[in-house]
Scaffold this motif. Structure first.
Motif, PDB file in Angstrom:
ATOM      1  N   PHE A   1      64.416  55.925  40.945  1.00  0.00           N
ATOM      2  CA  PHE A   1      63.540  56.649  40.035  1.00  0.00           C
ATOM      3  C   PHE A   1      62.078  56.280  40.255  1.00  0.00           C
ATOM      4  CE2 PHE A   1      61.271  56.772  35.919  1.00  0.00           C
ATOM      5  CZ  PHE A   1      61.346  58.131  35.654  1.00  0.00           C
ATOM      6  N   VAL A   2      61.237  57.291  40.298  1.00  0.00           N
ATOM      7  CA  VAL A   2      59.789  57.103  40.404  1.00  0.00           C
ATOM      8  C   VAL A   2      59.146  57.709  39.157  1.00  0.00           C
ATOM      9  CG1 VAL A   2      57.710  57.628  41.721  1.00  0.00           C
ATOM     10  CG2 VAL A   2      59.859  57.171  42.919  1.00  0.00           C
ATOM     11  N   ASP A   3      58.434  56.885  38.410  1.00  0.00           N
ATOM     12  CA  ASP A   3      57.787  57.347  37.180  1.00  0.00           C
ATOM     13  C   ASP A   3      56.486  58.062  37.532  1.00  0.00           C
ATOM     14  OD1 ASP A   3      56.677  57.764  34.703  1.00  0.00           O
ATOM     15  OD2 ASP A   3      57.277  55.814  33.903  1.00  0.00           O
ATOM     16  N   LEU A   4      56.557  59.381  37.655  1.00  0.00           N
ATOM     17  CA  LEU A   4      55.376  60.162  38.025  1.00  0.00           C
ATOM     18  C   LEU A   4      54.314  60.115  36.938  1.00  0.00           C
ATOM     19  CD1 LEU A   4      57.090  63.288  39.642  1.00  0.00           C
ATOM     20  CD2 LEU A   4      56.189  61.246  40.762  1.00  0.00           C
ATOM     21  N   PHE A   5      54.761  60.022  35.672  1.00  0.00           N
ATOM     22  CA  PHE A   5      53.784  59.948  34.578  1.00  0.00           C
ATOM     23  C   PHE A   5      52.976  58.651  34.679  1.00  0.00           C
ATOM     24  CE2 PHE A   5      57.205  62.615  32.770  1.00  0.00           C
ATOM     25  CZ  PHE A   5      56.466  63.766  32.526  1.00  0.00           C
ATOM     26  N   ALA A   6      53.662  57.539  34.969  1.00  0.00           N
ATOM     27  CA  ALA A   6      52.963  56.260  35.098  1.00  0.00           C
ATOM     28  C   ALA A   6      52.032  56.274  36.304  1.00  0.00           C
ATOM     29  CB  ALA A   6      53.974  55.121  35.219  1.00  0.00           C
ATOM     30  N   GLU A   7      52.492  56.883  37.414  1.00  0.00           N
ATOM     31  CA  GLU A   7      51.645  56.966  38.602  1.00  0.00           C
ATOM     32  C   GLU A   7      50.385  57.773  38.319  1.00  0.00           C
ATOM     33  OE1 GLU A   7      53.821  58.492  41.888  1.00  0.00           O
ATOM     34  OE2 GLU A   7      54.722  56.559  42.391  1.00  0.00           O
TER      35      GLU A   7
ATOM     36  N   LEU B   1      66.679  71.620  30.258  1.00  0.00           N
ATOM     37  CA  LEU B   1      65.250  71.785  30.018  1.00  0.00           C
ATOM     38  C   LEU B   1      64.453  71.517  31.285  1.00  0.00           C
ATOM     39  CD1 LEU B   1      63.034  72.292  27.864  1.00  0.00           C
ATOM     40  CD2 LEU B   1      63.023  69.816  27.467  1.00  0.00           C
ATOM     41  N   LEU B   2      63.454  72.377  31.543  1.00  0.00           N
ATOM     42  CA  LEU B   2      62.606  72.244  32.728  1.00  0.00           C
ATOM     43  C   LEU B   2      61.256  71.645  32.355  1.00  0.00           C
ATOM     44  CD1 LEU B   2      63.378  75.667  34.439  1.00  0.00           C
ATOM     45  CD2 LEU B   2      63.941  73.416  35.349  1.00  0.00           C
ATOM     46  N   PRO B   3      60.632  70.885  33.251  1.00  0.00           N
ATOM     47  CA  PRO B   3      59.300  70.349  32.980  1.00  0.00           C
ATOM     48  C   PRO B   3      58.255  71.458  33.078  1.00  0.00           C
ATOM     49  CG  PRO B   3      59.970  69.790  35.207  1.00  0.00           C
ATOM     50  CD  PRO B   3      61.164  70.436  34.553  1.00  0.00           C
ATOM     51  N   ASP B   4      57.066  71.181  32.558  1.00  0.00           N
ATOM     52  CA  ASP B   4      56.003  72.189  32.575  1.00  0.00           C
ATOM     53  C   ASP B   4      55.588  72.559  33.996  1.00  0.00           C
ATOM     54  OD1 ASP B   4      55.972  72.270  29.845  1.00  0.00           O
ATOM     55  OD2 ASP B   4      54.391  70.773  29.637  1.00  0.00           O
ATOM     56  N   ALA B   5      55.639  71.583  34.906  1.00  0.00           N
ATOM     57  CA  ALA B   5      55.160  71.822  36.268  1.00  0.00           C
ATOM     58  C   ALA B   5      56.253  72.322  37.200  1.00  0.00           C
ATOM     59  CB  ALA B   5      54.556  70.531  36.822  1.00  0.00           C
TER      60      ALA B   5
END
Length: 326
Positions: free
Chosen positions: A284-290, A244-248
């Motif tokens: 891991f970098v949580d882009l959603f949290a950022e 599965l691919l992310p929306d972006a």
């Protein structure tokens, strides 16, 4: 003494009757005022059942609609007040009798008569493949998602090169078969018969996991160009994996690194200081949290700016007007 009790009883009955009469008269007056305030307005009502797909002209011609009057406070805000509002349209579903005609019960024929073929663009064709749930992101794929299609090749054989070199590599690497990206960014338009745009009753607040079909896998329908369909159908379904691919996501090619690592007996990623984790050396970098933190900071800055502006405005308003001095 007995006559006095009788008179008191008669008096009580008369008082009770008078109170009941006054109360009834009051209620009737209130109801009358309510009826006077509630203006009656015309509405169109379905007089006979209307099958789905029936044109508005046929409905009017056959007298399946009739105009009635109801109190204005009962008329829906989206009630059809003029039959010209449904002209050229068709019933979107079977319509039962005695319901008020509202907007949305009739729609353009193109909308109502949409077929599965309408989901496929003119430069594509639709094909279906069967993939087990454990090779389709655990069933977490939905119509409208984009996925990578990864193919699992046959186990590495000594024909790849010198037998001694092959045997040495085989003893040093955990890789036993190639995994290659056949295509990236493939659009799913159907999962187990459910299409793009289909709602799932009761699933608004929960994640729906698609289940394997009776045939032993998930039926995934894809919309792709004809040449891509040829390549995909030339690969055994047992060798396919969906990712599965992310929306972006943006299209980026992925090289066949496993084959190169196998032949060169390369270290495993966890043995390389430059990699260590699947996400690189820093982990891991949580882009959603950022993103959420950045949004919160922006909101805080805006609030501080608004407070400063309000404070300056209050100070300006409280400053004495020089013309008032003296």
């Amino acid at each position: 003494m007995g006559s006095r009790k009788i008179l008191m009883l008669i008096g009580s009955i008369l008082i009770g009757a008078l109170a009941g009469f006054l109360l009834l008269n009051y209620v009737q007056n209130v109801e009358g005022e309510i009826r006077q305030d509630a203006q009656r307005v015309p509405v169109w009502v379905i007089a006979q059942e209307i099958p789905a797909g029936t044109t508005a002209s046929d409905v009017v011609r056959t007298g399946r609609l009739e105009q009635r009057e109801i109190e204005s406070n009962f008329r829906p805000d989206n009630a059809v007040t003029d039959l010209s509002q449904i002209q050229g349209r068709v019933a979107v579903a079977n319509l039962a009798t005695n319901q008020v005609l509202v907007q949305g019960l009739f729609a353009d024929p193109e909308v109502v008569e949409t077929t599965f073929a309408d989901l496929v663009q003119s430069d594509q064709i639709a094909i279906s493949i069967t993939v087990p749930k454990n090779r389709a992101v655990g069933g977490f794929v939905e119509p409208g998602d984009f996925v990578d299609i990864i193919t699992l090749g046959e186990p590495f054989q000594s024909e790849l090169g010198d037998e001694d070199a092959f045997d040495a590599a085989a003893r040093q690497t955990p890789y036993s078969r190639p995994a290659r990206f056949l295509y990236r960014g493939v659009r799913i338009i159907g999962v187990n018969g459910r299409l793009v745009g289909d709602g799932i009753p009761g699933a608004e607040d929960e994640v729906v996991v698609a289940q394997d079909s009776e045939e032993g896998g998930m039926n995934i329908t894809l919309a792709i160009p004809a040449d891509a369909a040829q390549r995909l159908l030339s690969v055994p379904e047992s060798n396919l994996v969906l990712a599965l691919l992310p929306d972006a996501w943006e299209p980026v090619a992925q090289a066949n690194i496993v084959y190169e690592d196998f032949l060169s007996d390369a270290p495993l990623p966890g043995e390389l200081p430059s990699l260590v984790t699947p996400y690189g050396r820093t982990g891991f970098v949580d882009l959603f949290a950022e993103a959420a933190e950045a949004e919160a900071e922006q909101s805080l800055d805006q609030n501080l700016e608004d407070e400063l502006f309000d404070s300056l405005a209050d100070q300006a308003a409280n400053t004495d007007d020089p013309s008032d001095e003296g």
